[in-house]
Design a protein around this motif. Structure first.
Motif, short mmCIF file in Angstrom:
data_model
loop_
_atom_site.label_atom_id
_atom_site.label_comp_id
_atom_site.label_asym_id
_atom_site.label_seq_id
_atom_site.Cartn_x
_atom_site.Cartn_y
_atom_site.Cartn_z
N GLN A 116 76.28 -31.58 137.61
CA GLN A 116 76.59 -32.37 138.82
C GLN A 116 76.48 -31.52 140.09
N LYS A 117 76.64 -30.21 139.98
CA LYS A 117 76.57 -29.33 141.14
C LYS A 117 75.14 -28.92 141.50
N LEU A 118 74.19 -29.21 140.61
CA LEU A 118 72.79 -28.85 140.90
C LEU A 118 72.25 -29.70 142.05
N PRO A 119 71.30 -29.15 142.82
CA PRO A 119 70.61 -29.99 143.82
C PRO A 119 69.92 -31.16 143.12
N GLN A 120 69.74 -32.24 143.83
CA GLN A 120 69.23 -33.48 143.22
C GLN A 120 67.88 -33.29 142.54
N ASP A 121 66.94 -32.58 143.18
CA ASP A 121 65.61 -32.43 142.57
C ASP A 121 65.67 -31.61 141.29
N GLU A 122 66.50 -30.57 141.24
CA GLU A 122 66.64 -29.77 140.02
C GLU A 122 67.30 -30.59 138.92
N ARG A 123 68.35 -31.34 139.27
CA ARG A 123 69.05 -32.16 138.28
C ARG A 123 68.11 -33.22 137.72
N ASP A 124 67.34 -33.89 138.58
CA ASP A 124 66.42 -34.92 138.10
C ASP A 124 65.38 -34.33 137.15
N HIS A 129 63.34 -33.96 131.74
CA HIS A 129 62.65 -33.15 130.73
C HIS A 129 63.53 -32.82 129.53
N ARG A 130 64.72 -32.31 129.77
CA ARG A 130 65.57 -31.83 128.67
C ARG A 130 66.39 -32.93 128.02
N VAL A 131 66.85 -33.90 128.77
CA VAL A 131 67.71 -34.94 128.22
C VAL A 131 66.88 -36.12 127.72
N GLN A 132 65.93 -36.57 128.54
CA GLN A 132 65.13 -37.75 128.17
C GLN A 132 63.84 -37.39 127.45
N SER A 133 63.60 -36.09 127.23
CA SER A 133 62.45 -35.59 126.46
C SER A 133 61.10 -36.02 127.02
N ARG A 134 61.00 -36.06 128.31
CA ARG A 134 59.70 -36.39 128.92
C ARG A 134 58.88 -35.12 129.06
N THR A 135 57.57 -35.27 129.03
CA THR A 135 56.69 -34.11 129.17
C THR A 135 56.64 -33.68 130.63
N LEU A 136 56.17 -32.47 130.86
CA LEU A 136 56.08 -31.97 132.24
C LEU A 136 55.19 -32.85 133.11
N PRO A 137 54.02 -33.28 132.62
CA PRO A 137 53.21 -34.19 133.46
C PRO A 137 53.92 -35.51 133.78
N GLN A 138 54.68 -36.04 132.83
CA GLN A 138 55.41 -37.28 133.08
C GLN A 138 56.49 -37.06 134.14
N VAL A 139 57.19 -35.95 134.07
CA VAL A 139 58.22 -35.64 135.06
C VAL A 139 57.57 -35.44 136.42
N ALA A 140 56.45 -34.71 136.46
CA ALA A 140 55.75 -34.46 137.73
C ALA A 140 55.31 -35.78 138.37
N GLU A 141 54.82 -36.69 137.55
CA GLU A 141 54.38 -37.97 138.08
C GLU A 141 55.56 -38.77 138.62
#
Length: 169
Positions: A116-124, A129-141
């Motif tokens: 909760q203390k992380l900046p919004q972009d880092e938390r998202d 990636h780590r919780v919802q298991s999305r790939t890096l390209p999917q997160v980037a998009e």
């Protein structure tokens, strides 16, 4: 020409001597027994032996010697001595102490606080990636940033979370 039945009769009469021969060259009785079974199987799958075999005993011992060589070659290739049987492993530990359980719950609570203390972009980036298991390209998009940026955000958030969770231990 030796037929299969002649060879099998010779094998059966020489079996005790063949077993002693194999046992002196292999690590265990079971390995010697396995090689004897392989030898019998090879005899049974051979329809006949071409040429006159004057020394059937020598032929059987030569076959046994070849099986020993094959056994050592196979065991070296598979590195069988390095394997641990599965029944020797302790797969679960039900003896977790109350202190360990409480420490685990406390670490998880600190992890959630740190997230909760992380900046919004880092938390998202971390959550996608780590919780919802999305790939890096999917997160980037989804975040509309480059893959390199996503990688940096995830690494930075991971470092901050590790420091937050473990620094307070």
């Amino acid at each position: 020409m030796e037929t299969q039945s002649d060879l099998m009769r010779s094998y059966l009469s020489l079996r005790p001597a063949l077993k002693r021969f194999l046992r002196s060259r292999l690590p265990s009785d079971q390995d010697a027994e396995d090689c004897l079974n392989d030898l019998a199987a090879r005899i049974l799958t051979t329809s006949s032996i071409e040429g006159e075999r004057r020394n059937v005993q020598g032929y059987l011992f030569a076959m046994a010697s070849n099986l020993v060589s094959d056994w050592f070659r196979a065991s070296h290739t598979r590195k069988s001595g390095m394997h641990v049987p599965i029944y020797d492993l302790a797969l679960t530990n039900d003896d977790t102490s109350l202190d360990d359980k409480l420490a685990g719950k406390e670490s998880y609570r600190r992890f959630e606080e740190g997230l909760q203390k992380l900046p919004q972009d880092e938390r998202d980036a971390f959550e996608l990636h780590r919780v919802q298991s999305r790939t890096l390209p999917q997160v980037a998009e989804e975040l509309d940033v480059s893959i390199a940026r996503v990688r940096k955000l995830i690494n930075r958030s991971h470092t901050k979370l590790m420091n937050y969770v473990w620094a307070k231990s």
